[in-house]
Design a protein around this motif. Structure first.
Motif: not given
Length: 518
Positions: A321-325, A342-343, A349-353, A389-403
Protein backbone atom coordinates in the motif's frame (compact mmCIF):
# COMPACT_ATOMS: atom_id res chain seq x y z
CA UNK A 1 10.16 9.59 22.22
CA UNK A 2 6.66 10.78 23.00
CA UNK A 3 6.67 14.48 23.71
CA UNK A 4 4.28 15.90 26.21
CA UNK A 5 3.12 18.39 23.61
CA UNK A 6 1.27 21.47 24.66
CA UNK A 7 -1.60 22.04 27.05
CA UNK A 8 -2.17 19.83 30.05
CA UNK A 9 1.05 18.65 31.61
CA UNK A 10 3.35 20.74 29.44
CA UNK A 11 4.42 22.80 32.48
CA UNK A 12 2.89 20.87 35.35
CA UNK A 13 2.92 17.28 36.55
CA UNK A 14 -0.38 15.39 36.53
CA UNK A 15 -1.67 13.25 39.39
CA UNK A 16 -0.80 10.12 37.40
CA UNK A 17 2.77 11.30 36.90
CA UNK A 18 3.05 12.21 40.58
CA UNK A 19 1.90 8.70 41.45
CA UNK A 20 4.67 7.27 39.27
CA UNK A 21 7.28 9.42 41.03
CA UNK A 22 5.90 8.37 44.41
CA UNK A 23 6.23 4.66 43.52
CA UNK A 24 9.72 5.29 42.13
CA UNK A 25 10.76 6.71 45.52
CA UNK A 26 10.06 3.32 47.18
CA UNK A 27 13.11 1.96 45.30
CA UNK A 28 11.07 -1.08 44.28
CA UNK A 29 10.75 -2.37 40.73
CA UNK A 30 8.03 -0.56 38.81
CA UNK A 31 6.07 -0.98 35.60
CA UNK A 32 4.43 2.11 34.06
CA UNK A 33 1.85 1.36 31.36
CA UNK A 34 1.92 4.59 29.36
CA UNK A 35 -0.65 4.96 26.58
CA UNK A 36 0.03 6.87 23.35
CA UNK A 37 1.10 10.49 23.85
CA UNK A 38 0.87 10.43 27.65
CA UNK A 39 4.17 12.18 28.35
CA UNK A 40 6.28 9.26 29.56
CA UNK A 41 9.50 11.17 28.86
CA UNK A 42 8.35 13.96 31.17
CA UNK A 43 7.48 11.39 33.82
CA UNK A 44 10.91 9.76 33.60
CA UNK A 45 12.64 13.14 33.77
CA UNK A 46 10.68 14.15 36.88
CA UNK A 47 11.62 10.81 38.47
CA UNK A 48 15.29 11.42 37.76
CA UNK A 49 15.08 14.95 39.17
CA UNK A 50 13.47 13.68 42.38
CA UNK A 51 16.58 11.81 43.55
CA UNK A 52 20.34 12.14 43.85
CA UNK A 53 20.82 8.41 43.24
CA UNK A 54 22.76 7.35 40.16
CA UNK A 55 20.55 6.30 37.26
CA UNK A 56 20.84 4.73 33.82
CA UNK A 57 18.34 5.54 31.06
CA UNK A 58 18.27 2.87 28.32
CA UNK A 59 16.95 3.48 24.79
CA UNK A 60 16.96 1.33 21.67
CA UNK A 61 18.58 3.80 19.29
CA UNK A 62 21.20 6.48 19.56
CA UNK A 63 19.06 9.44 18.53
CA UNK A 64 16.62 8.77 21.38
CA UNK A 65 19.46 8.38 23.88
CA UNK A 66 21.07 11.62 22.66
CA UNK A 67 17.75 13.45 22.96
CA UNK A 68 17.26 12.12 26.49
CA UNK A 69 20.74 13.22 27.53
CA UNK A 70 19.70 16.83 26.89
CA UNK A 71 16.65 16.47 29.13
CA UNK A 72 17.77 14.37 32.07
CA UNK A 73 19.80 15.61 35.07
CA UNK A 74 23.49 14.81 35.45
CA UNK A 75 22.89 11.94 37.87
CA UNK A 76 21.39 9.92 34.99
CA UNK A 77 23.51 8.48 32.18
CA UNK A 78 21.62 8.05 28.90
CA UNK A 79 22.83 5.16 26.76
CA UNK A 80 21.72 2.66 24.16
CA UNK A 81 21.60 -0.96 25.17
CA UNK A 82 24.16 -1.88 22.54
CA UNK A 83 26.63 0.78 23.68
CA UNK A 84 26.73 -0.83 27.14
CA UNK A 85 27.52 -4.20 25.61
CA UNK A 86 30.07 -2.81 23.16
CA UNK A 87 32.03 -1.09 25.90
CA UNK A 88 32.51 -4.33 27.84
CA UNK A 89 32.97 -6.82 25.00
CA UNK A 90 35.32 -4.77 22.81
CA UNK A 91 38.41 -5.48 24.96
CA UNK A 92 38.15 -9.18 24.11
CA UNK A 93 38.03 -8.74 20.35
CA UNK A 94 39.73 -5.33 19.93
CA UNK A 95 38.98 -5.11 16.20
CA UNK A 96 36.06 -2.86 15.23
CA UNK A 97 35.62 -4.92 12.07
CA UNK A 98 35.18 -8.05 14.18
CA UNK A 99 32.73 -6.28 16.46
CA UNK A 100 30.40 -4.50 14.05
CA UNK A 101 30.92 -6.21 10.70
CA UNK A 102 27.88 -7.80 9.05
CA UNK A 103 27.55 -11.27 7.54
CA UNK A 104 25.65 -12.00 4.35
CA UNK A 105 24.44 -15.29 2.90
CA UNK A 106 27.29 -15.52 0.37
CA UNK A 107 29.90 -15.27 3.13
CA UNK A 108 28.08 -17.85 5.26
CA UNK A 109 27.70 -20.20 2.29
CA UNK A 110 31.48 -20.06 1.86
CA UNK A 111 32.19 -20.64 5.56
CA UNK A 112 30.06 -23.73 6.21
CA UNK A 113 29.66 -27.09 4.39
CA UNK A 114 26.11 -26.66 3.14
CA UNK A 115 24.52 -29.31 0.92
CA UNK A 116 21.23 -28.91 -0.95
CA UNK A 117 18.25 -30.38 0.90
CA UNK A 118 15.11 -31.76 -0.74
CA UNK A 119 11.72 -32.40 0.82
CA UNK A 120 8.34 -33.38 -0.60
CA UNK A 121 7.35 -29.81 -1.51
CA UNK A 122 10.50 -27.75 -0.95
CA UNK A 123 14.05 -27.80 -2.31
CA UNK A 124 16.64 -25.59 -0.59
CA UNK A 125 19.99 -24.75 -2.15
CA UNK A 126 23.17 -23.77 -0.34
CA UNK A 127 22.52 -20.02 -0.33
CA UNK A 128 18.97 -20.45 0.91
CA UNK A 129 20.24 -22.64 3.73
CA UNK A 130 22.84 -19.99 4.52
CA UNK A 131 20.09 -17.36 4.80
CA UNK A 132 17.99 -19.63 7.02
CA UNK A 133 21.02 -20.32 9.20
CA UNK A 134 21.67 -16.59 9.66
CA UNK A 135 18.02 -16.02 10.58
CA UNK A 136 18.07 -18.89 13.10
CA UNK A 137 21.19 -17.48 14.70
CA UNK A 138 19.51 -14.06 14.96
CA UNK A 139 16.53 -15.55 16.81
CA UNK A 140 18.97 -17.20 19.24
CA UNK A 141 20.87 -13.94 19.79
CA UNK A 142 17.60 -12.19 20.68
CA UNK A 143 16.56 -14.96 23.06
CA UNK A 144 17.48 -15.57 26.70
CA UNK A 145 18.63 -19.15 26.02
CA UNK A 146 22.26 -20.19 26.32
CA UNK A 147 22.23 -22.67 23.44
CA UNK A 148 21.01 -22.65 19.85
CA UNK A 149 18.02 -24.96 19.41
CA UNK A 150 15.99 -26.23 16.42
CA UNK A 151 13.04 -24.20 17.74
CA UNK A 152 14.97 -21.01 16.88
CA UNK A 153 14.50 -21.63 13.15
CA UNK A 154 11.88 -19.19 11.79
CA UNK A 155 9.01 -20.32 9.60
CA UNK A 156 9.62 -18.50 6.34
CA UNK A 157 7.56 -18.62 3.15
CA UNK A 158 6.63 -22.14 2.07
CA UNK A 159 8.33 -23.78 5.06
CA UNK A 160 4.88 -23.80 6.65
CA UNK A 161 3.92 -26.47 4.12
CA UNK A 162 6.50 -28.95 5.44
CA UNK A 163 5.27 -31.91 7.43
CA UNK A 164 6.10 -32.00 11.13
CA UNK A 165 8.81 -34.58 10.53
CA UNK A 166 10.33 -32.64 7.63
CA UNK A 167 10.38 -29.44 9.60
CA UNK A 168 12.03 -31.14 12.57
CA UNK A 169 14.69 -32.64 10.30
CA UNK A 170 15.38 -29.28 8.61
CA UNK A 171 15.44 -27.36 11.91
CA UNK A 172 17.89 -29.82 13.45
CA UNK A 173 20.26 -29.46 10.49
CA UNK A 174 19.97 -25.67 10.42
CA UNK A 175 20.60 -25.44 14.17
CA UNK A 176 23.82 -27.45 13.70
CA UNK A 177 24.97 -24.99 11.04
CA UNK A 178 24.02 -22.04 13.27
CA UNK A 179 26.10 -23.51 16.11
CA UNK A 180 29.10 -23.83 13.81
CA UNK A 181 28.70 -20.24 12.67
CA UNK A 182 28.31 -18.97 16.25
CA UNK A 183 31.56 -20.66 17.26
CA UNK A 184 33.40 -18.86 14.45
CA UNK A 185 31.83 -15.54 15.41
CA UNK A 186 32.86 -15.93 19.06
CA UNK A 187 36.45 -16.94 18.27
CA UNK A 188 38.76 -13.90 18.76
CA UNK A 189 41.25 -15.46 16.34
CA UNK A 190 38.69 -15.86 13.54
CA UNK A 191 37.73 -12.94 11.30
CA UNK A 192 34.04 -13.87 11.10
CA UNK A 193 32.28 -10.78 12.52
CA UNK A 194 30.10 -10.83 15.62
CA UNK A 195 27.85 -7.98 14.56
CA UNK A 196 25.71 -5.84 16.88
CA UNK A 197 23.37 -8.67 17.89
CA UNK A 198 26.34 -10.94 18.46
CA UNK A 199 28.25 -8.77 20.91
CA UNK A 200 25.01 -7.97 22.76
CA UNK A 201 24.42 -11.71 23.20
CA UNK A 202 28.05 -12.23 24.27
CA UNK A 203 27.64 -9.51 26.88
CA UNK A 204 24.37 -10.98 28.18
CA UNK A 205 25.91 -14.45 28.49
CA UNK A 206 28.69 -12.97 30.66
CA UNK A 207 26.11 -12.16 33.39
CA UNK A 208 26.93 -8.41 33.52
CA UNK A 209 26.25 -6.20 36.53
CA UNK A 210 25.10 -2.64 35.82
CA UNK A 211 26.90 -0.14 38.05
CA UNK A 212 23.92 2.05 38.89
CA UNK A 213 21.22 2.52 41.50
CA UNK A 214 18.28 2.45 39.11
CA UNK A 215 17.53 1.70 35.46
CA UNK A 216 14.87 3.41 33.32
CA UNK A 217 14.00 1.15 30.37
CA UNK A 218 12.15 3.16 27.74
CA UNK A 219 9.82 1.54 25.15
CA UNK A 220 9.96 -1.60 27.26
CA UNK A 221 7.23 -3.26 25.23
CA UNK A 222 9.74 -3.71 22.39
CA UNK A 223 12.45 -5.37 24.46
CA UNK A 224 13.82 -8.72 23.40
CA UNK A 225 14.31 -11.57 25.88
CA UNK A 226 18.09 -11.22 25.98
CA UNK A 227 17.86 -7.70 27.42
CA UNK A 228 15.03 -8.53 29.81
CA UNK A 229 17.08 -11.41 31.16
CA UNK A 230 19.99 -9.06 31.90
CA UNK A 231 17.72 -6.62 33.76
CA UNK A 232 15.97 -9.36 35.71
CA UNK A 233 19.31 -10.32 37.28
CA UNK A 234 20.23 -6.81 38.45
CA UNK A 235 20.23 -5.64 42.06
CA UNK A 236 19.45 -2.11 40.89
CA UNK A 237 15.87 -0.84 40.85
CA UNK A 238 14.38 -1.29 37.36
CA UNK A 239 11.60 0.88 35.94
CA UNK A 240 9.90 -0.55 32.82
CA UNK A 241 8.07 2.14 30.86
CA UNK A 242 6.01 1.53 27.75
CA UNK A 243 2.66 0.79 26.17
CA UNK A 244 1.83 -2.91 26.04
CA UNK A 245 -0.60 -2.18 23.23
CA UNK A 246 2.13 -0.68 21.03
CA UNK A 247 4.05 -3.96 20.84
CA UNK A 248 4.22 -4.52 17.07
CA UNK A 249 7.69 -6.04 16.67
CA UNK A 250 7.06 -9.71 17.49
CA UNK A 251 8.23 -10.59 14.00
CA UNK A 252 11.78 -9.47 14.85
CA UNK A 253 12.11 -11.19 18.21
CA UNK A 254 10.64 -8.65 20.61
CA UNK A 255 8.45 -9.80 23.47
CA UNK A 256 5.94 -7.71 25.36
CA UNK A 257 7.76 -6.88 28.56
CA UNK A 258 4.79 -4.86 29.78
CA UNK A 259 2.81 -8.09 29.98
CA UNK A 260 5.52 -10.60 30.85
CA UNK A 261 7.66 -8.82 33.44
CA UNK A 262 6.61 -9.08 37.07
CA UNK A 263 7.35 -6.00 39.21
CA UNK A 264 6.73 -4.96 42.81
CA UNK A 265 4.60 -2.00 41.75
CA UNK A 266 2.69 -0.88 38.65
CA UNK A 267 0.76 2.17 37.52
CA UNK A 268 -0.75 3.83 34.43
CA UNK A 269 -0.42 7.03 32.39
CA UNK A 270 -3.76 7.52 30.60
CA UNK A 271 -3.89 11.29 29.96
CA UNK A 272 -2.77 11.94 26.40
CA UNK A 273 -1.32 15.35 25.58
CA UNK A 274 -1.09 14.65 21.82
CA UNK A 275 -4.71 14.51 20.68
CA UNK A 276 -8.26 15.31 21.78
CA UNK A 277 -11.26 13.24 22.79
CA UNK A 278 -12.28 12.11 19.29
CA UNK A 279 -9.09 10.13 18.67
CA UNK A 280 -9.10 8.85 22.25
CA UNK A 281 -12.60 7.46 21.71
CA UNK A 282 -11.71 5.40 18.64
CA UNK A 283 -8.44 4.30 20.26
CA UNK A 284 -10.42 3.08 23.27
CA UNK A 285 -12.54 0.87 20.99
CA UNK A 286 -9.33 -0.97 20.11
CA UNK A 287 -7.97 -0.96 23.64
CA UNK A 288 -11.14 -2.53 25.05
CA UNK A 289 -11.09 -5.15 22.29
CA UNK A 290 -7.63 -6.09 23.57
CA UNK A 291 -8.97 -6.54 27.09
CA UNK A 292 -7.74 -3.21 28.47
CA UNK A 293 -9.75 -1.98 31.46
CA UNK A 294 -8.17 1.48 31.66
CA UNK A 295 -9.34 4.14 29.20
CA UNK A 296 -7.21 6.62 27.28
CA UNK A 297 -8.21 10.24 27.90
CA UNK A 298 -7.89 12.91 25.24
CA UNK A 299 -6.47 16.36 25.86
CA UNK A 300 -9.52 18.63 26.37
CA UNK A 301 -7.77 21.69 24.93
CA UNK A 302 -6.69 19.98 21.67
CA UNK A 303 -9.53 20.20 19.10
CA UNK A 304 -8.74 16.99 17.20
CA UNK A 305 -11.33 16.07 14.57
CA UNK A 306 -11.94 12.95 12.51
CA UNK A 307 -12.76 13.50 8.85
CA UNK A 308 -11.35 14.48 5.48
CA UNK A 309 -8.10 16.42 5.67
CA UNK A 310 -4.97 17.48 3.82
CA UNK A 311 -2.48 15.13 5.49
CA UNK A 312 1.06 15.84 6.61
CA UNK A 313 1.50 12.07 6.83
CA UNK A 314 -0.18 9.05 5.22
CA UNK A 315 0.25 5.83 7.18
CA UNK A 316 -0.13 2.40 5.54
CA UNK A 317 -0.47 -1.05 7.01
CA UNK A 318 1.62 -2.78 4.32
CA UNK A 319 4.60 -2.00 2.13
CA UNK A 320 2.47 -2.72 -0.95
CA UNK A 321 0.00 0.00 0.00
CA UNK A 322 2.91 2.35 0.67
CA UNK A 323 4.07 1.82 -2.92
CA UNK A 324 0.51 2.54 -4.10
CA UNK A 325 0.52 5.80 -2.14
CA UNK A 326 3.81 6.82 -3.76
CA UNK A 327 2.13 6.29 -7.15
CA UNK A 328 -0.94 8.26 -6.08
CA UNK A 329 1.00 11.24 -4.75
CA UNK A 330 3.29 11.42 -7.79
CA UNK A 331 0.28 11.30 -10.11
CA UNK A 332 -1.07 14.32 -8.17
CA UNK A 333 2.28 16.08 -8.77
CA UNK A 334 3.05 15.76 -5.08
CA UNK A 335 6.49 15.43 -3.52
CA UNK A 336 6.27 12.36 -1.28
CA UNK A 337 8.94 11.46 1.26
CA UNK A 338 9.13 7.85 2.50
CA UNK A 339 9.81 7.56 6.23
CA UNK A 340 12.80 5.29 6.82
CA UNK A 341 13.78 5.31 3.14
CA UNK A 342 12.79 3.07 0.24
CA UNK A 343 15.31 0.28 0.84
CA UNK A 344 12.75 -2.21 2.18
CA UNK A 345 10.38 -1.48 -0.68
CA UNK A 346 13.11 -1.86 -3.30
CA UNK A 347 14.28 -5.09 -1.66
CA UNK A 348 10.73 -6.44 -1.90
CA UNK A 349 10.49 -5.58 -5.60
CA UNK A 350 13.91 -7.05 -6.33
CA UNK A 351 12.62 -10.25 -4.75
CA UNK A 352 9.66 -10.20 -7.13
CA UNK A 353 12.04 -9.72 -10.06
CA UNK A 354 14.12 -12.69 -8.90
CA UNK A 355 11.04 -14.93 -8.82
CA UNK A 356 9.90 -13.65 -12.22
CA UNK A 357 13.23 -14.83 -13.63
CA UNK A 358 12.51 -18.29 -12.29
CA UNK A 359 15.27 -18.01 -9.70
CA UNK A 360 14.95 -18.95 -6.03
CA UNK A 361 14.79 -16.04 -3.61
CA UNK A 362 16.03 -16.17 -0.02
CA UNK A 363 14.03 -13.19 1.24
CA UNK A 364 11.67 -14.24 4.06
CA UNK A 365 8.52 -13.25 2.14
CA UNK A 366 9.44 -15.33 -0.92
CA UNK A 367 11.48 -18.07 0.70
CA UNK A 368 11.10 -21.49 -0.95
CA UNK A 369 8.89 -20.40 -3.86
CA UNK A 370 10.11 -21.68 -7.24
CA UNK A 371 8.86 -18.78 -9.35
CA UNK A 372 6.50 -15.80 -9.45
CA UNK A 373 3.56 -17.87 -10.72
CA UNK A 374 3.76 -20.11 -7.66
CA UNK A 375 3.75 -17.05 -5.41
CA UNK A 376 0.74 -15.59 -7.26
CA UNK A 377 -1.16 -18.82 -6.61
CA UNK A 378 -0.15 -18.64 -2.96
CA UNK A 379 -1.57 -15.10 -2.72
CA UNK A 380 -5.00 -16.48 -3.68
CA UNK A 381 -5.05 -18.71 -0.60
CA UNK A 382 -6.17 -17.68 2.87
CA UNK A 383 -2.57 -17.84 4.12
CA UNK A 384 -1.31 -15.57 1.35
CA UNK A 385 -4.09 -12.99 1.20
CA UNK A 386 -1.87 -10.20 2.54
CA UNK A 387 0.16 -10.37 -0.69
CA UNK A 388 -2.77 -9.81 -3.09
CA UNK A 389 -2.13 -6.08 -3.18
CA UNK A 390 1.52 -6.56 -4.17
CA UNK A 391 0.50 -9.01 -6.90
CA UNK A 392 -2.07 -6.51 -8.19
CA UNK A 393 0.51 -3.72 -8.34
CA UNK A 394 3.03 -5.88 -10.21
CA UNK A 395 0.38 -7.03 -12.69
CA UNK A 396 -0.78 -3.46 -13.37
CA UNK A 397 2.54 -1.61 -13.45
CA UNK A 398 5.49 -4.05 -13.85
CA UNK A 399 8.41 -4.25 -11.45
CA UNK A 400 10.59 -1.88 -13.48
CA UNK A 401 7.94 0.85 -13.40
CA UNK A 402 7.45 0.46 -9.66
CA UNK A 403 11.18 0.64 -8.97
CA UNK A 404 11.46 3.72 -11.18
CA UNK A 405 8.57 5.31 -9.27
CA UNK A 406 10.25 4.73 -5.90
CA UNK A 407 13.41 6.37 -7.20
CA UNK A 408 11.39 9.58 -7.77
CA UNK A 409 10.52 10.23 -4.11
CA UNK A 410 12.21 13.22 -2.48
CA UNK A 411 15.17 12.48 -0.25
CA UNK A 412 14.78 15.39 2.16
CA UNK A 413 11.63 15.58 4.27
CA UNK A 414 11.84 19.38 4.30
CA UNK A 415 11.28 19.39 0.52
CA UNK A 416 8.27 17.06 0.69
CA UNK A 417 4.56 17.76 0.44
CA UNK A 418 3.64 14.68 2.48
CA UNK A 419 5.34 11.93 4.51
CA UNK A 420 4.46 8.33 3.60
CA UNK A 421 5.06 5.64 6.20
CA UNK A 422 4.14 2.18 7.36
CA UNK A 423 2.93 1.91 10.96
CA UNK A 424 6.21 0.30 12.02
CA UNK A 425 8.23 3.25 10.72
CA UNK A 426 5.73 5.79 12.14
CA UNK A 427 5.93 4.42 15.67
CA UNK A 428 7.15 7.10 18.08
CA UNK A 429 6.31 9.88 15.60
CA UNK A 430 3.44 12.38 15.50
CA UNK A 431 1.98 14.74 12.87
CA UNK A 432 -0.74 17.40 12.91
CA UNK A 433 -2.82 15.83 10.14
CA UNK A 434 -2.77 12.08 9.44
CA UNK A 435 -4.51 9.90 6.86
CA UNK A 436 -4.80 6.12 7.26
CA UNK A 437 -4.98 3.95 4.14
CA UNK A 438 -7.62 1.27 3.68
CA UNK A 439 -5.47 -1.82 4.26
CA UNK A 440 -5.81 -1.83 8.06
CA UNK A 441 -7.77 -4.72 9.55
CA UNK A 442 -9.54 -4.42 12.88
CA UNK A 443 -11.81 -6.81 14.74
CA UNK A 444 -13.83 -5.66 17.74
CA UNK A 445 -15.60 -8.69 19.23
CA UNK A 446 -17.99 -8.62 22.16
CA UNK A 447 -15.52 -10.74 24.14
CA UNK A 448 -11.76 -9.93 23.93
CA UNK A 449 -11.05 -13.63 24.41
CA UNK A 450 -12.49 -14.23 20.94
CA UNK A 451 -9.52 -12.43 19.34
CA UNK A 452 -6.82 -14.66 17.89
CA UNK A 453 -3.15 -13.69 18.26
CA UNK A 454 -3.05 -12.53 14.63
CA UNK A 455 -6.10 -10.29 15.18
CA UNK A 456 -4.55 -8.82 18.33
CA UNK A 457 -1.46 -7.89 16.35
CA UNK A 458 -3.60 -6.22 13.67
CA UNK A 459 -5.55 -4.27 16.29
CA UNK A 460 -2.35 -3.07 17.94
CA UNK A 461 -1.00 -1.91 14.58
CA UNK A 462 -4.17 0.13 13.94
CA UNK A 463 -3.98 1.61 17.46
CA UNK A 464 -0.40 2.77 16.89
CA UNK A 465 -1.26 4.26 13.49
CA UNK A 466 -4.33 6.29 14.48
CA UNK A 467 -2.69 7.69 17.63
CA UNK A 468 -0.01 9.45 15.56
CA UNK A 469 -2.49 12.26 14.77
CA UNK A 470 -2.63 15.52 16.74
CA UNK A 471 -5.21 17.80 15.07
CA UNK A 472 -7.03 15.73 12.44
CA UNK A 473 -7.34 12.08 11.44
CA UNK A 474 -8.76 10.75 8.18
CA UNK A 475 -9.92 7.14 8.57
CA UNK A 476 -11.26 4.84 5.81
CA UNK A 477 -15.03 4.63 6.03
CA UNK A 478 -15.17 0.87 6.71
CA UNK A 479 -12.60 1.08 9.50
CA UNK A 480 -14.30 4.10 11.07
CA UNK A 481 -17.64 2.30 10.98
CA UNK A 482 -16.17 -0.57 13.00
CA UNK A 483 -14.53 1.78 15.49
CA UNK A 484 -17.66 3.87 15.99
CA UNK A 485 -20.22 1.04 16.23
CA UNK A 486 -22.13 1.11 19.52
CA UNK A 487 -21.98 -2.68 19.61
CA UNK A 488 -18.78 -4.57 18.63
CA UNK A 489 -19.05 -6.19 15.24
CA UNK A 490 -17.14 -9.26 14.11
CA UNK A 491 -15.90 -8.15 10.75
CA UNK A 492 -12.73 -6.91 9.10
CA UNK A 493 -12.09 -3.46 7.72
CA UNK A 494 -11.20 -4.81 4.30
CA UNK A 495 -12.69 -7.40 1.99
CA UNK A 496 -10.79 -10.69 2.04
CA UNK A 497 -12.08 -11.69 -1.37
CA UNK A 498 -9.74 -9.46 -3.32
CA UNK A 499 -9.85 -5.94 -1.95
CA UNK A 500 -6.06 -6.05 -1.57
CA UNK A 501 -5.58 -5.90 -5.33
CA UNK A 502 -4.90 -2.33 -6.46
CA UNK A 503 -5.81 -1.37 -10.01
CA UNK A 504 -4.55 1.73 -11.79
CA UNK A 505 -7.99 3.24 -11.25
CA UNK A 506 -7.74 2.69 -7.50
CA UNK A 507 -4.29 4.27 -7.28
CA UNK A 508 -5.54 7.30 -9.17
CA UNK A 509 -8.51 7.62 -6.84
CA UNK A 510 -6.49 6.91 -3.71
CA UNK A 511 -8.09 6.08 -0.39
CA UNK A 512 -11.73 6.89 0.26
CA UNK A 513 -12.31 10.64 0.45
CA UNK A 514 -15.83 10.43 1.84
CA UNK A 515 -16.40 12.56 4.88
CA UNK A 516 -16.53 10.69 8.15
CA UNK A 517 -19.92 10.37 9.85
CA UNK A 518 -20.44 12.94 12.58
Amino acid sequence: MDGSGGGIGAKQVTAEQERGVELFSTEQSLKINAFAGTGKTTTLRVMAESTSRRGLYLAFNRSVADYASRLFPKNVECRTIHSLAYRQVHSRYRSDEKMIGALNRNQVAGLLPFKELSFSSVNLNEKQLASLTLATLKVFMHSSTKEIKPAHMPEWGVLSKLSQGERKSLATKVAQHANQLWQLMCDPKDKTPLGHDGYLKQWALSQPTLDTDFVLLDEAQDSNPVMLDVLAKQKAQVIYVGDRHQQIYQWRGAVNAMEQVETDQSTYLTQSFRFGATVAEVANRILTSLGETQLLRGNPIVPTRIGENTPNAIISRTNAMLVAMVLRELQKNGRPFVEGGTQDLLRLLEGVRTLQRGQKCDQPEFFGFKNWQEFVQFSKSDEGQEWRMLVGLVEDYTVDHLIGTLNRVVQNVRESSVVLSTTHKAKGREWDHVELTDDFKVKVPADPNDLKDYDREENRIAYVALTRAKLSLQVPEELLKILQESEPEKKESSDDSGARKISKKRVAAGSSKKKAPK
